[in-house]
Write a protein that holds these residues in place. Structure first.
Motif, PDB file in Angstrom:
ATOM      1  N   TYR A   1       0.824  -1.208   0.000  1.00 45.28           N
ATOM      2  CA  TYR A   1       0.000   0.000   0.000  1.00 45.28           C
ATOM      3  C   TYR A   1       0.860   1.260   0.000  1.00 45.28           C
ATOM      4  CZ  TYR A   1      -3.226   3.534   1.814  1.00 45.28           C
ATOM      5  OH  TYR A   1      -3.961   4.668   1.999  1.00 45.28           O
ATOM      6  N   TYR A   2       2.028   1.196   0.623  1.00 49.71           N
ATOM      7  CA  TYR A   2       2.886   2.381   0.736  1.00 49.71           C
ATOM      8  C   TYR A   2       3.718   2.629  -0.515  1.00 49.71           C
ATOM      9  CZ  TYR A   2       1.405   2.503   5.529  1.00 49.71           C
ATOM     10  OH  TYR A   2       0.635   2.597   6.640  1.00 49.71           O
ATOM     11  N   ASN A   3       3.573   1.776  -1.525  1.00 43.17           N
ATOM     12  CA  ASN A   3       4.264   1.971  -2.795  1.00 43.17           C
ATOM     13  C   ASN A   3       3.403   2.868  -3.687  1.00 43.17           C
ATOM     14  OD1 ASN A   3       6.218   1.727  -4.717  1.00 43.17           O
ATOM     15  ND2 ASN A   3       5.559  -0.295  -5.419  1.00 43.17           N
ATOM     16  N   ASN A   4       3.160   4.090  -3.232  1.00 40.83           N
ATOM     17  CA  ASN A   4       2.269   5.036  -3.880  1.00 40.83           C
ATOM     18  C   ASN A   4       2.881   6.429  -3.735  1.00 40.83           C
ATOM     19  OD1 ASN A   4       0.220   6.787  -4.582  1.00 40.83           O
ATOM     20  ND2 ASN A   4      -1.370   5.699  -3.464  1.00 40.83           N
ATOM     21  N   ARG A   5       3.150   7.063  -4.853  1.00 42.06           N
ATOM     22  CA  ARG A   5       3.791   8.385  -4.824  1.00 42.06           C
ATOM     23  C   ARG A   5       2.945   9.440  -4.123  1.00 42.06           C
ATOM     24  NH1 ARG A   5       6.418  10.499 -10.172  1.00 42.06           N
ATOM     25  NH2 ARG A   5       6.792  12.075  -8.621  1.00 42.06           N
ATOM     26  N   ARG A   6       1.639   9.313  -4.200  1.00 41.57           N
ATOM     27  CA  ARG A   6       0.764  10.351  -3.649  1.00 41.57           C
ATOM     28  C   ARG A   6       0.487  10.197  -2.162  1.00 41.57           C
ATOM     29  NH1 ARG A   6      -2.942  12.703  -8.112  1.00 41.57           N
ATOM     30  NH2 ARG A   6      -3.806  13.629  -6.237  1.00 41.57           N
ATOM     31  N   LEU A   7       0.856   9.065  -1.603  1.00 42.63           N
ATOM     32  CA  LEU A   7       0.632   8.821  -0.186  1.00 42.63           C
ATOM     33  C   LEU A   7       1.664   9.598   0.627  1.00 42.63           C
ATOM     34  CD1 LEU A   7      -1.055   7.197   1.826  1.00 42.63           C
ATOM     35  CD2 LEU A   7       0.687   5.426   1.701  1.00 42.63           C
ATOM     36  N   GLY A   8       1.201  10.385   1.582  1.00 45.41           N
ATOM     37  CA  GLY A   8       2.109  11.253   2.331  1.00 45.41           C
ATOM     38  C   GLY A   8       2.146  11.004   3.819  1.00 45.41           C
ATOM     39  N   CYS A   9       1.589   9.882   4.281  1.00 48.37           N
ATOM     40  CA  CYS A   9       1.635   9.609   5.714  1.00 48.37           C
ATOM     41  C   CYS A   9       2.098   8.175   5.942  1.00 48.37           C
ATOM     42  CB  CYS A   9       0.288   9.861   6.377  1.00 48.37           C
ATOM     43  SG  CYS A   9      -1.053   8.884   5.725  1.00 48.37           S
ATOM     44  N   VAL A  10       2.830   7.998   7.028  1.00 51.56           N
ATOM     45  CA  VAL A  10       3.379   6.694   7.384  1.00 51.56           C
ATOM     46  C   VAL A  10       3.178   6.473   8.882  1.00 51.56           C
ATOM     47  CG1 VAL A  10       5.081   6.619   5.527  1.00 51.56           C
ATOM     48  CG2 VAL A  10       5.668   7.691   7.680  1.00 51.56           C
ATOM     49  N   PRO A  11       3.207   5.216   9.319  1.00 50.75           N
ATOM     50  CA  PRO A  11       3.085   4.952  10.758  1.00 50.75           C
ATOM     51  C   PRO A  11       4.254   5.546  11.545  1.00 50.75           C
ATOM     52  CG  PRO A  11       2.739   2.942   9.493  1.00 50.75           C
ATOM     53  CD  PRO A  11       3.238   3.983   8.543  1.00 50.75           C
ATOM     54  N   ILE A  12       3.966   6.005  12.737  1.00 50.60           N
ATOM     55  CA  ILE A  12       4.996   6.621  13.577  1.00 50.60           C
ATOM     56  C   ILE A  12       6.117   5.635  13.880  1.00 50.60           C
ATOM     57  CG2 ILE A  12       3.857   6.105  15.764  1.00 50.60           C
ATOM     58  CD1 ILE A  12       4.793   8.874  16.749  1.00 50.60           C
ATOM     59  N   GLU A  13       5.783   4.345  13.960  1.00 47.61           N
ATOM     60  CA  GLU A  13       6.784   3.320  14.247  1.00 47.61           C
ATOM     61  C   GLU A  13       7.850   3.269  13.148  1.00 47.61           C
ATOM     62  OE1 GLU A  13       3.471   2.702  14.292  1.00 47.61           O
ATOM     63  OE2 GLU A  13       3.130   2.468  16.447  1.00 47.61           O
ATOM     64  N   ALA A  14       7.449   3.463  11.891  1.00 50.47           N
ATOM     65  CA  ALA A  14       8.405   3.450  10.779  1.00 50.47           C
ATOM     66  C   ALA A  14       9.343   4.644  10.875  1.00 50.47           C
ATOM     67  CB  ALA A  14       7.666   3.453   9.445  1.00 50.47           C
ATOM     68  N   VAL A  15       8.809   5.801  11.224  1.00 50.61           N
ATOM     69  CA  VAL A  15       9.644   7.006  11.369  1.00 50.61           C
ATOM     70  C   VAL A  15      10.616   6.824  12.534  1.00 50.61           C
ATOM     71  CG1 VAL A  15       9.628   9.483  11.860  1.00 50.61           C
ATOM     72  CG2 VAL A  15       7.918   8.505  10.329  1.00 50.61           C
ATOM     73  N   GLU A  16      10.142   6.255  13.631  1.00 51.16           N
ATOM     74  CA  GLU A  16      11.012   6.019  14.780  1.00 51.16           C
ATOM     75  C   GLU A  16      12.148   5.060  14.419  1.00 51.16           C
ATOM     76  OE1 GLU A  16       7.788   6.641  18.395  1.00 51.16           O
ATOM     77  OE2 GLU A  16       8.152   4.626  17.624  1.00 51.16           O
ATOM     78  N   GLU A  17      11.841   4.061  13.594  1.00 52.82           N
ATOM     79  CA  GLU A  17      12.868   3.114  13.174  1.00 52.82           C
ATOM     80  C   GLU A  17      13.908   3.797  12.290  1.00 52.82           C
ATOM     81  OE1 GLU A  17      13.124  -1.219  10.953  1.00 52.82           O
ATOM     82  OE2 GLU A  17      11.252  -0.612  11.918  1.00 52.82           O
ATOM     83  N   ILE A  18      13.470   4.699  11.422  1.00 53.77           N
ATOM     84  CA  ILE A  18      14.387   5.433  10.556  1.00 53.77           C
ATOM     85  C   ILE A  18      15.279   6.368  11.387  1.00 53.77           C
ATOM     86  CG2 ILE A  18      14.543   7.189   8.717  1.00 53.77           C
ATOM     87  CD1 ILE A  18      13.637   4.504   7.660  1.00 53.77           C
ATOM     88  N   LEU A  19      14.680   7.102  12.303  1.00 53.45           N
ATOM     89  CA  LEU A  19      15.423   8.094  13.092  1.00 53.45           C
ATOM     90  C   LEU A  19      16.219   7.481  14.235  1.00 53.45           C
ATOM     91  CD1 LEU A  19      12.745  10.925  13.361  1.00 53.45           C
ATOM     92  CD2 LEU A  19      14.704  10.796  11.809  1.00 53.45           C
ATOM     93  N   GLY A  20      15.775   6.345  14.740  1.00 57.95           N
ATOM     94  CA  GLY A  20      16.455   5.718  15.861  1.00 57.95           C
ATOM     95  C   GLY A  20      16.108   6.332  17.202  1.00 57.95           C
ATOM     96  N   ILE A  21      15.040   7.122  17.236  1.00 60.39           N
ATOM     97  CA  ILE A  21      14.575   7.717  18.491  1.00 60.39           C
ATOM     98  C   ILE A  21      13.071   7.506  18.603  1.00 60.39           C
ATOM     99  CG2 ILE A  21      16.381   9.469  18.611  1.00 60.39           C
ATOM    100  CD1 ILE A  21      14.286  11.493  17.571  1.00 60.39           C
ATOM    101  N   GLN A  22      12.561   7.623  19.821  1.00 56.42           N
ATOM    102  CA  GLN A  22      11.135   7.475  20.031  1.00 56.42           C
ATOM    103  C   GLN A  22      10.475   8.854  20.026  1.00 56.42           C
ATOM    104  OE1 GLN A  22      10.107   5.264  23.502  1.00 56.42           O
ATOM    105  NE2 GLN A  22       7.945   5.177  22.973  1.00 56.42           N
ATOM    106  N   LEU A  23       9.425   8.995  19.222  1.00 57.24           N
ATOM    107  CA  LEU A  23       8.674  10.244  19.164  1.00 57.24           C
ATOM    108  C   LEU A  23       7.445  10.101  20.043  1.00 57.24           C
ATOM    109  CD1 LEU A  23       8.739  10.800  15.292  1.00 57.24           C
ATOM    110  CD2 LEU A  23      10.227  11.837  16.990  1.00 57.24           C
ATOM    111  N   THR A  24       7.093  11.156  20.740  1.00 59.59           N
ATOM    112  CA  THR A  24       5.878  11.111  21.535  1.00 59.59           C
ATOM    113  C   THR A  24       4.695  11.461  20.647  1.00 59.59           C
ATOM    114  OG1 THR A  24       6.146  13.389  22.232  1.00 59.59           O
ATOM    115  CG2 THR A  24       7.077  11.709  23.661  1.00 59.59           C
ATOM    116  N   GLU A  25       3.625  10.698  20.781  1.00 61.10           N
ATOM    117  CA  GLU A  25       2.460  10.900  19.944  1.00 61.10           C
ATOM    118  C   GLU A  25       1.804  12.252  20.199  1.00 61.10           C
ATOM    119  OE1 GLU A  25      -0.231   7.611  19.985  1.00 61.10           O
ATOM    120  OE2 GLU A  25       1.392   6.170  19.780  1.00 61.10           O
ATOM    121  N   SER A  26       1.933  12.779  21.409  1.00 59.44           N
ATOM    122  CA  SER A  26       1.318  14.073  21.699  1.00 59.44           C
ATOM    123  C   SER A  26       2.020  15.196  20.941  1.00 59.44           C
ATOM    124  CB  SER A  26       1.358  14.349  23.202  1.00 59.44           C
ATOM    125  OG  SER A  26       2.687  14.390  23.667  1.00 59.44           O
ATOM    126  N   LYS A  27       3.329  15.074  20.718  1.00 66.69           N
ATOM    127  CA  LYS A  27       4.047  16.093  19.962  1.00 66.69           C
ATOM    128  C   LYS A  27       3.726  16.006  18.483  1.00 66.69           C
ATOM    129  CE  LYS A  27       8.092  16.656  22.909  1.00 66.69           C
ATOM    130  NZ  LYS A  27       9.547  16.525  22.981  1.00 66.69           N
TER     131      LYS A  27
END
Length: 68
Positions: free
Chosen positions: A37-63
């Protein structure tokens, strides 16, 4: 599941280009995990868990979802 957009990352202090790059890498990560599903150029949102895995830090959902 909390979703993250480019604008959410910009609000956290990342630049526009850096935010786009993080989203692009997170989409690629999700495709590699078997979520075609994420193989779509127009899709602009991803799960927070994927971003945390890329960055190597935990993001707070409230922020990330101040406007939600």
């Amino acid at each position: 599941m909390t979703m993250v957009t480019k604008n959410d990352l910009q609000e956290l202090g990342f630049g526009p280009s850096q935010s786009s790059d993080i989203i692009r890498k997170a989409k690629c990560l999700m495709v590699n995990k078997g979520y075609g599903y994420y193989n779509n150029r127009r899709l602009g949102c991803v799960p927070i868990e994927a971003v945390e895995e890329i960055l190597g830090i935990q993001l707070t959902e409230s922020k990330v979802n101040k406007n939600a």
